[in-house]
Design an enzyme around this catalytic site. Structure first.
Site, mmCIF file in Angstrom:
data_model
loop_
_atom_site.group_PDB
_atom_site.id
_atom_site.type_symbol
_atom_site.label_atom_id
_atom_site.label_comp_id
_atom_site.label_asym_id
_atom_site.label_seq_id
_atom_site.Cartn_x
_atom_site.Cartn_y
_atom_site.Cartn_z
ATOM 1 N N GLU A 259 -5.621 -0.184 -7.320
ATOM 2 C CA GLU A 259 -4.593 0.696 -7.866
ATOM 3 C C GLU A 259 -3.559 -0.139 -8.607
ATOM 4 O O GLU A 259 -3.100 -1.165 -8.089
ATOM 5 C CB GLU A 259 -3.884 1.467 -6.747
ATOM 6 C CG GLU A 259 -4.733 2.547 -6.106
ATOM 7 C CD GLU A 259 -3.985 3.291 -5.009
ATOM 8 O OE1 GLU A 259 -4.131 4.523 -4.922
ATOM 9 O OE2 GLU A 259 -3.258 2.649 -4.223
ATOM 10 N N HIS B 188 -2.586 -3.051 -6.039
ATOM 11 C CA HIS B 188 -3.003 -2.727 -4.672
ATOM 12 C C HIS B 188 -4.516 -2.790 -4.531
ATOM 13 O O HIS B 188 -5.243 -1.904 -4.992
ATOM 14 C CB HIS B 188 -2.483 -1.331 -4.294
ATOM 15 C CG HIS B 188 -2.904 -0.914 -2.924
ATOM 16 N ND1 HIS B 188 -3.245 0.385 -2.616
ATOM 17 C CD2 HIS B 188 -3.049 -1.623 -1.763
ATOM 18 C CE1 HIS B 188 -3.577 0.460 -1.343
ATOM 19 N NE2 HIS B 188 -3.478 -0.748 -0.802
ATOM 20 N N ASN C 104 -3.788 5.979 -0.261
ATOM 21 C CA ASN C 104 -3.176 6.157 1.060
ATOM 22 C C ASN C 104 -2.404 7.462 1.194
ATOM 23 O O ASN C 104 -2.205 7.943 2.310
ATOM 24 C CB ASN C 104 -2.293 4.954 1.398
ATOM 25 C CG ASN C 104 -3.129 3.755 1.791
ATOM 26 O OD1 ASN C 104 -4.181 3.894 2.402
ATOM 27 N ND2 ASN C 104 -2.677 2.564 1.435
ATOM 28 N N SER D 213 0.816 -1.212 0.000
ATOM 29 C CA SER D 213 0.000 0.000 0.000
ATOM 30 C C SER D 213 0.851 1.263 0.000
ATOM 31 O O SER D 213 0.307 2.365 -0.010
ATOM 32 C CB SER D 213 -0.919 0.001 1.223
ATOM 33 O OG SER D 213 -0.179 -0.194 2.405
#
Length: 293
Positions: A154, A142, A192, A121
């Site tokens: 992602e 991800h 994130n 992440s």
């Protein structure tokens, strides 16, 4: 190359790993779920079956779909079980040295044409790829947590990732019924990079006494229509994971605004990591969660 992904390996049978195995098997792919512990693998299969059963109860899938998906998953306690996979996705703890060791062991047994991916992440895909024997066939995939429910994945190319690998990854994610957001290889990528500083700021808000746990979570749920409060979400993600991502952001971008809150560090040092340890910003050991501050 995209059509060759028929068998997928997943390293790590935790929440992310069993979720990826779940959606891949449901999409009709053969799956090898790998972990060092037979007990963990047994628990993961029980979780997958439970989650599939819930989907049946909600009429999202049929009972036949559930049976077929379970039949597509086999477990393996050794890397050798992944040898003939077309794509292997690593879902280990968010520590670079752990991931590098996994890739070293994996590449020793994996067929040369296979693609290797990380579900990291936050960690540099370029750097992880450089630790393998196939940087051009390495990519970041991800998934969001929980994998069966969340629509987004992602995709992150390293500097060496070739077009064929990127196209194969896109084809694979699309086959799972997920939407793709392509991110450049910067610390924490897109989701994130935005989400974790918000959580960290919420922890600072608690640390500085601006509000208590209930007030902060209620403020964001009722004032910003977030489905979960930021502290509740931190507990769900895992406070150790939150800290790891903030450390990657702080070190990678060298900006003080990403400094992990000392209270987050303290909770992790105490072993209060959230739901998985039954204590974090909430105490989960009773009938209902109770704020710990």
């Amino acid at each position: 190359m995209a059509a060759m992904i028929k068998k997928v390996g997943v390293i790590g049978s935790g929440q992310m790993g069993n979720g990826i195995a779940h959606v891949a098997a449901l999409a009709g792919l053969d799956v090898v779920l790998n972990d060092v512990s037979a007990e963990r693998l047994k628990s993961a299969m029980a979780t997958i079956n439970g989650n599939l059963s819930r989907q049946v109860a909600k009429r999202i899938i049929t009972e036949e779909n559930r049976k077929q998906a379970l039949g597509k998953i086999v477990s393996s306690e050794t890397m050798d079980g992944l040898a003939d996979c077309d794509l292997v996705i690593e879902t280990a703890v968010e520590k670079e040295e752990v991931k590098r060791k996994i890739f070293h062991d994996l590449c020793a047994v994996l067929k040369p044409e296979a693609i290797v991916a990380s579900n990291t992440s936050s960690i540099s895909i370029t750097r992880l790829a450089a630790s393998t024997d196939r940087p051009e066939r390495f990519i970041g995939i991800h998934f969001m947590n929980p994998v069966p429910l969340m629509e987004l994945v992602e995709l992150i190319r390293g500097i060496a990732t070739d077009d064929a690998t990127f196209d194969a990854a896109k084809e694979f994610v699309t086959k799972l019924g997920k939407h793709i957001a392509v991110s450049e290889d910067f610390p924490a990528f897109i989701v994130n990079r935005i989400l974790l500083p918000m959580i960290n700021e919420a922890i600072y808000t608690l640390y500085e006494g601006v509000g208590n746990v209930e007030a902060i979570d209620a403020a964001m749920k009722l004032g910003a229509h977030h489905p979960m409060g930021p502290l509740e979400l931190a507990d769900f993600i895992g406070l150790d994971t939150c800290l790891s991502i903030m450390q990657v952001l702080h070190e990678g971008l060298a900006d003080s605004k990403y400094r992990p809150c000392p209270l987050l560090v303290k909770y992790v040092e105490a072993g209060w990591l959230g739901r998985k340890t039954q204590r974090g910003f909430y105490d989960y050991r009773g009938d209902k969660p109770i704020p710990t501050r």
